[in-house]
Design an enzyme around this catalytic site. Structure first.
Site, PDB file in Angstrom:
ATOM      1  CD  GLU A 102      -4.908  -7.772   0.797  1.00  0.00           C
ATOM      2  OE1 GLU A 102      -5.742  -7.174   1.521  1.00  0.00           O
ATOM      3  OE2 GLU A 102      -3.698  -7.509   0.818  1.00  0.00           O
ATOM      4  CD  GLU A 136      -2.845  -1.342   2.318  1.00  0.00           C
ATOM      5  OE1 GLU A 136      -2.628  -0.630   3.317  1.00  0.00           O
ATOM      6  OE2 GLU A 136      -3.754  -2.193   2.283  1.00  0.00           O
TER       7      GLU A 136
END
Length: 574
Positions: free
Chosen positions: A447, A344
């Protein structure tokens, strides 16, 4: 009688009309370029339902509020474009009529003035709300392609316009396109893509010892291992829970650990590493032939550092991060097929703020040298889940890749898309992946989950099919690890490992991928039986008719790009 004839005529016409829609859908255009061009390309679908998409008819079809004389531009080669300028109080838009049951794909070519790059978003405003089909980083002096998509929750009038986060720039737009698709057309795109991309035709022929065909023989097919990777996250609870193990192992051959491989889970206290739990999970996976994604080496979110890391001065932080990389990557070298190296790093910048703007490039370079056989991945959320201007939008993701290349990292790289969906926007998902695919890097869904709600299972089913049908997606990982106190966002089972509706969706997807529900086939008079199979490893058994005990089995592979239809011959001695 006349009414009856009219009814049947109408019904026949309706069936013919529907069949033509299904047989000849409008082809979806996957094309996209991230290059900034001197002249915009032609509009996709010839503009679709946009009136005057190339401004060849001046401002026909467009509404201009303010100074209309400032709303139309012309390049030196005679190309017309429309201009929106808050500075000059000149804003353009076009009125539309949109339908609730349609899926819309949008594209346009955009440029900005005044020398500064600026985020530009297309906006669709209906009677109930506004949304952005997509956004792009506009540049001065060249044209950038904006691509996106949307659905609406109400049928009726709407308005299209563009806006920027920078009020000081003028927005130029050209080659604007809005193409509606029916649900049947969209499903047809998915089905055709899956058939062409994920499957191949295979023929089986049963013959006797003299080569004569055997008709009415039964062909049973069992998939041993699929080619398309599909898995889910697990937690350490699987180590001591037989029911969890049985549920997981009967479905998946790929996994990722929800938290157990993360830095904060392994080195809670500085200099004291505890790999016991993570090692046990790796052993469990290896013993059962389960392949593992590595998640993650470092995390750029300041909230998810070990507490002792958060206050380290720059030199000590660098040393600690290097020790972490050497430790975890060398320990599991050869045991993982991906590494999320800097998690991220578009949304956050903990390491960049401490160590410099090139921190990600430096860490990726070090990761590749430490474990050169494992592909290092970027990993981000809200890239395909949420449209519009965002920190990890497709243009920002592409910009990050380009920046890392400029900063010196030129090694292998993968695009990880977390795919935590709060809702469903299939046209945007497809358009976003189209954009990322232009980077020509491997793309994985890492995910996948869907926010809890009454439509969770339905959304999951449709999103999974959309992702699986896209040619650029190389694998899908679910983020549905079981925990007795509840899952991150989406569970597949209850605490007794009985499927929830989402689990049923996953089972149906697996059943389709593995042909588990397919009935055996029967050879024709030439001893032939043909079918379309997903790519993977298989075992086929041919049994003779009429209760004859003779049979023959053999293993085979179905792979893409084989060209001609593969024929597998079974010779049975009678």
């Amino acid at each position: 009688m006349a009414k009856l004839v009219s009814y049947w005529w109408f019904l026949s016409f309706l069936l013919i009309f529907v069949s033509r829609i299904e047989a000849h859908p409008v082809t979806y255009d996957h094309s996209f370029t991230h290059e900034c061009l001197s002249t915009p390309l032609k509009p996709q679908y010839n503009g679709g339902i946009i009136i005057n998409p190339e401004l060849n008819e001046k401002l026909n079809g467009w509404i201009v509020s303010g100074d209309a004389s400032a709303a139309l531009g012309e390049s030196c080669d005679g190309n017309n474009y429309i201009i929106s300028s808050k500075r000059k109080q000149s804003i353009f838009s076009q009125k539309l009529f949109l339908e609730e049951n349609k899926l819309y794909t949008f594209s346009a070519w955009v440029q900005v003035s005044n020398g500064n790059d600026a985020d530009v978003a297309a906006i669709i405003k209906t009677s109930t709300y506004s949304q952005s089909p997509g956004a792009v980083i506009g540049r001065e002096g060249c044209w950038s392609m904006l691509k996106g998509g949307f659905v609406v929750n109400v049928t009726g009038p709407a308005e299209l316009y563009f806006e920027s986060t920078n009020p000081d720039v003028d927005i130029y737009a050209d080659s604007i396109s809005l193409q509606p698709f029916t649900e049947q057309e969209w499903k047809s795109h998915q089905d055709q893509s899956i058939e062409n991309l994920r499957k191949s035709r295979v023929k089986f022929q049963a013959v006797d010892q003299r080569g004569r065909p055997i008709s009415n023989a039964t062909v049973s097919i069992k998939q041993l291992r699929p080619t398309f990777p599909f898995g889910t996250a697990i937690t350490a609870h699987i180590l001591e829970n037989t029911a969890y193990q049985n549920w997981f192992l009967s479905r998946f051959q790929y996994t990722v650990f929800e938290n157990e491989m993360k830095w904060y889970a392994i080195e809670l206290e500085r200099g004291v590493e505890d790999y016991a739990e993570c090692d046990a999970m790796v052993r469990f996976a290896e013993e059962h032939g389960i392949r593992i994604r590595g998640h993650n080496v470092l995390w750029d979110d300041p909230r998810y550092q070990p507490e002792w890391v958060k206050t380290l001065p720059a030199a000590e932080l660098t040393a600690a991060a290097h020790r972490r990389m050497n430790s975890v990557m060398n320990r599991y070298s050869g045991k993982l097929f991906h590494w999320d190296v800097m998690n991220e790093n578009l949304h956050f910048g903990f390491y960049e703020s401490q160590l410099g703007a090139n921190a990600s490039a430096v860490f990726f370079e070090r990761a590749h040298k430490t474990d050169p056989k494992t592909v290092p991945y970027l990993n981000e959320y809200n890239t395909i889940e949420v449209s519009g201007i965002g920190k990890a939008s497709p243009p920002k993701y592409m910009q990050k890749i380009a920046l890392m290349r400029e900063q010196g990292y030129n090694g292998p790289l993968g695009i990880g898309l977390e795919a935590h969906f709060p809702s469903m926007n299939l046209p945007y998902i497809r358009a976003a992946i189209d954009q990322l695919a232009s980077a020509k890097l491997p793309i994985w869904i890492t995910e996948l989950d869907v926010k809890s709600g009454p439509n969770q299972a339905m959304y999951l089913e449709q999103i999974m099919k959309e992702l699986h049908s896209h040619w650029a997606v190389e694998g899908i990982m679910m983020w549905a690890a079981w925990n007795p106190t509840g899952c991150y966002a989406m569970c597949l089972t209850d605490n007794n490992f009985k499927n929830l509706p989402t689990g049923d969706v996953v089972d149906e997807f697996i059943s389709e991928l593995t042909h588990a529900a397919d009935s055996p086939g029967t050879t024709n008079c030439n001893g032939l039986f043909g079918t379309s199979l997903f790519h993977g490893e298989y075992e086929a058994t041919v049994s003779l008719p009429n209760g004859d005990k003779h049979s023959c089995s053999q293993n085979f592979s179905v792979v893409p790009n084989e060209g001609a239809e593969k024929t597998i011959i079974f010779k049975i001695d009678l």
